[in-house]
Write a protein that holds these residues in place. Structure first.
Motif, PDB file in Angstrom:
ATOM      1  N   GLN A  97       0.921  -6.027   3.080  1.00 47.22           N
ATOM      2  CA  GLN A  97      -0.311  -6.715   3.469  1.00 47.22           C
ATOM      3  C   GLN A  97      -0.248  -8.144   2.973  1.00 47.22           C
ATOM      4  O   GLN A  97       0.166  -8.407   1.836  1.00 47.22           O
ATOM      5  CB  GLN A  97      -1.519  -5.986   2.862  1.00 47.22           C
ATOM      6  N   THR A 113      -3.875   0.355  -2.623  1.00 51.48           N
ATOM      7  CA  THR A 113      -3.378  -1.001  -2.381  1.00 51.48           C
ATOM      8  C   THR A 113      -3.368  -1.815  -3.665  1.00 51.48           C
ATOM      9  O   THR A 113      -4.329  -1.778  -4.445  1.00 51.48           O
ATOM     10  CB  THR A 113      -4.247  -1.713  -1.326  1.00 51.48           C
ATOM     11  N   SER A 148       0.844  -1.194   0.000  1.00 54.41           N
ATOM     12  CA  SER A 148       0.000   0.000   0.000  1.00 54.41           C
ATOM     13  C   SER A 148       0.875   1.237   0.000  1.00 54.41           C
ATOM     14  O   SER A 148       2.001   1.234   0.517  1.00 54.41           O
ATOM     15  CB  SER A 148      -0.916   0.014   1.238  1.00 54.41           C
ATOM     16  N   GLU A 194      -1.339  -6.729   8.340  1.00 53.37           N
ATOM     17  CA  GLU A 194      -1.492  -5.510   7.546  1.00 53.37           C
ATOM     18  C   GLU A 194      -0.758  -4.349   8.219  1.00 53.37           C
ATOM     19  O   GLU A 194      -0.957  -4.082   9.400  1.00 53.37           O
ATOM     20  CB  GLU A 194      -2.985  -5.183   7.398  1.00 53.37           C
TER      21      GLU A 194
END
Length: 1005
Positions: free
Chosen positions: A321, A996, A257, A346
């Motif tokens: 993630q 993301t 991300s 995450e």
């Protein structure tokens, strides 16, 4: 008896002794004429069981429907009876039973009239028979998108539902169904997981465990839950076994991300120019000085060394993630099982912000006998959100010439990196402090279902639903006694335990008599919640080696404890009636009691009625070729809201310790926080809903259009009290609000051929809420009900509005400028034309909730490839954005100090801005700044490839899919904050929204 032996000899199944010999004696003729047949009905295309299938013996009035596992049993005539299986969306099938006692039927989907089965309160129905407003969520998308929270599947995809994500890992977000009803009480919908109240966070639920998700939006659909259903209901059903062969599935993905948008702060060059411009505007008669002389000592050191810092980069981290989910499921003749485990890790965009989740699930049902079924749906989740994140506030204020660390390794942060005590080092606490924050959630639905033998179609179900949650939050600030800071250490421990349970007794009776269908549901249940917590703090340590594990050695100690308890009782009756599967009526009544209300106000009754008419089945529609299905729905009902904290109706006491002389005393006195209200009762929402469901041109276009009108009365309203009463506030049933809206959902098949298909889903909704009444007071005697100016609540306006002076540009040199003002300052309108700017010139500027929400999802399939992209939008709303204020009045901006802030431009004599004031503007009126939050966003894009079936068979797998997916890829908006959807606009809350990208695979075998 002889007949029983003959039957066993001819059967293919093992002999089973007759369970009711009394019936043989009492009804010998019946035994000679009837026998029992049982079986299961599955979808021929995928092997999944089908609940709600009509099973009827041809030529008789005998009939039943399959249960939630697709199973049925019924008495049939002896000989060779014929059973007729019919189900909306599938081709009907006639089957000769012969001498079989158990059969399995596979129904072929009927593409021309395909309709799904949806979960409704305490059961399932075909969409054809649903009379209330129920929207189904496409949960298949969860398997190829980075959804760590099940609620993310709702964003923009369900008309009338708004989901707002915080952008932070592990957080739940907010859900709003059909607008805001209550002003100060909660507007969160009720969450039902596997038929039971779910009291945890939606982020506790593993998206990979979800089989279906429905949203009940109108009073008819939600009234069956009465209590807490005023804000809508979200029904979540977990998965079960679908095939006799055990199915193992693995879904794994990993990704990264990044910031989708960075608020523009002053760069090194523009920061220096701002310091010069401020001095020239603030001290116009003083001689110019080199910009270096305007910097603090730490800034000068960095300036001389040619070093700068990017504030956002300084507090960022690499955000990764990953998610892994594995499940095993299957079913046998008597047992159905689903077992899963998942792990999600995450990282957030801000340094130190991270979350992980571990979860396991066991769903198990077993048919102990032909009339008794036992089962449990259970899950355990642990979420770890430990860590101390960097300060976004101090990052926002961070000068590009800040000295961040004493050492090159960047492990020893400078406490005040510019020498200005206003701005701490945003990394200081993140590097110095320790934190452990862990939550645990154990949830179960334990049930027993009995099919009562003496009345066909009658069953009883008992369920018990315990939900145990325990969590802790520990933090420790170690001793730090250098760099002019004397911190002797601070430790805190917070432990909390929560227990909720619910039990329900449910009786259902289903009967088909010729063209008439009946479905009666009766319920009685109780629910209980308990919470207790302990907070301990210690300050002043000689030795901090043990951190929070030895707070007893602290010089100063503080202990607080808390506990609350709440109870409820419910009873309900619902009748569904169908005539020719064309005309439907649903009547529901529910009565709830809640301990949070006053002694005489604890109970509320919530009735509803709904009508449905399948117009396309009428004879006058037979000759047309446009509508495959046309259905009209109409409903009205009431639901209740009890979303207030306990004990608001009761007298509460508080204690306070004080010293008198050499002694310490404890005083007990009435708690001044809330005045008790023994008349506190239910907030009630009455809802009218009308809708049309349609399917055209052999399924090429399907959709639903709905209009609703809701009125909420007896609001649970928290209001301030005059100090002379001895209390600060009270909660009372005051005021009234209303919501009206329109919703449209369209599903289209744009192109379909052998190799390629393009389909679309379009959702649109609009909502208008309004305050109709507040306190029913008219203090000034003008014949109009008074507004609440302090809270910005206005009769006839939406609940959330922006209210202020109207911006009218910037005063320029040569303009007629009021006394005390100067060029570069903001001009506002004199609305009442009295020649002066007074508070009476303020007005409502806009609303803080969107007028329109819409989304478009396109799906393309070409051979083994599939591509989907989803566009989400909200328009017609605005919010306060005081970061545009260059003064400290509302914007917390300090242009003359070593502080950074939003670079949105400013007025100078050379740059005569018409929208931004000069750096010396002090905002004497305290006027706010406002921006539109309208946006159009490319929300999700997914590309997937399915391994060809022949190759999958060679690899001995059922299926293998590879996919890449992106979220929050592009946004068009005029909002200058981190994200228009979250609306963050305060320096204390500027968390960025992530973009993301993930890649993953789905494997089954």
């Amino acid at each position: 008896m002889g007949l029983g032996i003959c039957h066993a000899a001819n059967a293919t199944e093992p002999f089973e002794p007759i369970e009711n010999p009394v019936r043989m004696i009492d009804s010998p003729y019946s035994l000679k004429q009837e026998r029992k047949v049982e079986g299961v009905v599955v979808d021929a295309s995928n092997g999944q069981t089908l609940p709600g299938v009509n099973v009827r013996e041809k030529g008789t009035s005998r009939g039943t429907v399959t249960d939630i596992d697709g199973k049925f049993q019924m008495e049939v005539r002896d000989g060779n009876p014929v059973l007729v299986f019919s189900f909306i969306g599938y081709e009907s099938q006639e089957v000769e039973v012969g001498n079989r006692s158990k059969i399995e039927i596979s129904l072929q989907p009927d593409i021309k009239s395909l309709e799904e089965v949806v979960v409704v309160g305490y059961g399932t129905q075909t969409k054809r028979n649903v009379t209330g407003s129920v929207s189904s969520v496409d949960v298949d998308q969860l398997e190829t998108q980075p959804n760590t929270n099940i609620a993310q599947a709702l964003r923009g995809r369900v008309a009338g539902v708004q989901f707002t994500d915080s952008g932070r890992p592990g957080q739940g977000g907010d859900i709003l169904v059909r607008g805001q009803r209550s002003i100060t009480a909660s507007n969160a919908p009720l969450i039902i997981l596997d038929g039971a109240f779910f009291n945890g966070e939606l982020s506790d639920i593993n998206p990979g465990d979800v089989a279906s998700m429905e949203v009940l939006k109108d009073a008819s659909a939600a009234a069956i839950y009465g209590s807490r259903a005023a804000n809508g209901v979200i029904l979540i059903t977990s998965k079960s076994g679908t095939s006799e062969k055990p199915l193992i599935r693995l879904n794994a993905y990993a990704g990264i991300s990044d910031w989708s948008y960075k608020m523009p702060l002053y760069s090194p060059g523009s920061y220096l120019q701002r310091r010069l411009d401020f001095r020239s505007q603030n001290q116009p008669n003083d001689p110019a000085v080199p910009v270096r002389e305007l910097l603090n000592a730490e800034e000068k050191e960095m300036f001389d060394a040619g070093k700068t810092v990017d504030p956002w980069e300084a507090i960022s981290q690499n955000a990764r993630q990953q998610s892994y989910n594995i499940s095993i499921s299957g079913r046998t003749e008597k047992t159905n099982y689903f077992v899963s485990g998942s792990f999600v890790d995450e990282d957030g965009l801000i340094y130190g912000d991270r979350a992980s989740r571990k979860s396991i699930r066991l769903n198990l049902t077993n048919d102990i006998t032909s009339w008794l079924r036992l089962g449990v749906n259970s899950q355990y989740t642990q979420r770890d959100m430990s860590g101390v994140e960097a300060s976004v506030l101090n990052g926002y204020w961070l000068s590009p010439y800040a000295k961040m660390y004493f050492d090159e390794e960047e492990t020893d942060p400078v406490p005040y990196p510019t020498g200005d005590n206003l701005v701490s080092n945003p990394m200081f606490n993140a590097l110095q402090m320790d934190n452990e924050q862990i939550t645990n959630n154990l949830f179960a639905n334990i049930f027993a279902e009995i099919k009562l033998p003496f009345i066909e179609g009658l069953s009883y179900k008992f369920s018990y639903n315990p939900n145990v949650r325990w969590d802790h939050d520990y933090s420790f600030q170690p001793i730090y006694q250098r760099n002019n800071i004397n911190n002797s250490g601070t430790g805190r421990k917070y432990n909390r335990n929560r227990m909720n349970w619910q039990y329900e007794n449910l009786i259902t009776y289903t009967r088909e008599i010729n063209d008439h269908g009946f479905d009666l549901t009766l319920l009685y249940g109780r629910n209980h919640s308990f919470s207790e917590g302990t907070f301990v703090e210690g300050r002043g340590f000689v030795n901090d080696a043990n951190g929070w594990n030895n707070l007893a050695i602290a010089q100063t100690q503080l202990i607080n404890t808390e506990a609350t308890q709440q109870d409820g009782v419910s009873s309900m009756a619902r009748l569904n009636y169908r005539f020719k599967n064309r005309y439907m009526v649903t009547v529901t009544a529910r009565r709830d009691g809640s301990s949070v209300f006053g002694a005489d106000k604890k109970f509320g009754t919530f009735p509803s009625v709904a009508l449905g008419w399948v117009v396309s089945d009428e004879s006058f529609m037979l000759d047309q070729n446009t509508f495959d299905m046309l259905k009209l729905r109409l409903s009205y009902g009431k639901v209740g809201n009890q979303a207030v904290t306990p004990y608001r109706s009761l007298d509460r006491s508080a204690s306070y310790q004080y010293v008198f002389g050499s002694d310490t005393y404890t005083a007990i006195f009435p708690n001044p926080e809330f005045m008790p209200n023994p008349s506190l009762g239910w907030e009630t929402t009455a809802s009218f809903n009308t809708a049309v469901d349609f399917e055209l041109w052999e399924g090429r276009l399907t959709g639903t259009a709905e209009f609703y009108d809701m009125n909420t009365t007896d609001l649970l309203l928290a209001r301030s009290l005059p100090a002379m009463t001895g209390f600060w506030s009270t909660t009372a049933n005051l005021g009234q609000t209303s919501n009206t809206g329109f919703e449209l959902t369209l599903n289209t098949v744009n192109i379909r051929n052998k190799a390629f298909e393009w389909s679309s889903t379009i959702t649109f909704s609009t909502n208008k809420n309004r305050i109709d009444h507040l306190y029913y007071a008219d203090a000034n005697g003008d014949g109009k009900e008074d507004n609440d100016l302090g809270n910005r609540w206005f009769i006839g306006q939406p609940i959330g509005v922006t209210y202020d002076y109207v911006f009218d540009g910037i005063y320029q040199e040569g303009d007629e400028i009021p006394d005390g003002y100067q060029p570069g300052w903001v001009r506002v309108k004199d609305l009442n034309n009295d020649g002066a700017i007074t508070p009476e010139d303020r007005t409502v500027l806009g609303q803080t909730s969107p007028k329109y929400r819409w989304g478009i999802n396109n799906q393309f399939a070409y051979k083994n490839f599939s591509l989907s992209f989803f566009i989400n939008a909200m328009t017609g709303w605005e919010s306060q954005f005081n970061l545009l204020d260059v003064s400290s009045q509302t914007g917390n901006s300090f242009p003359g100090r070593s502080v950074n802030f939003l670079d949105a431009g400013y007025w100078t004599p050379e740059n005569k801005s018409e929208t931004r004031p000069g750096l010396t503007y002090t905002n004497p009126l305290g006027r706010g700044y406002y921006l539109s939050r309208d946006f159009v966003r490319l929300q999700d894009v997914t590309l997937a490839y399915d391994l060809p079936k022949a190759l999958a068979e060679k690899l001995k797998v059922n299926g293998l899919r590879f996919y890449v997916s992106g979220r929050n890829l592009a946004t068009m908006t005029d909002w200058l904050g981190p994200d228009p959807e979250s609306g963050y606009s305060s320096i204390t809350n500027l968390y960025p929204s992530p973009r993301t990208i993930i890649g993953g695979l789905n494997l089954s075998f």
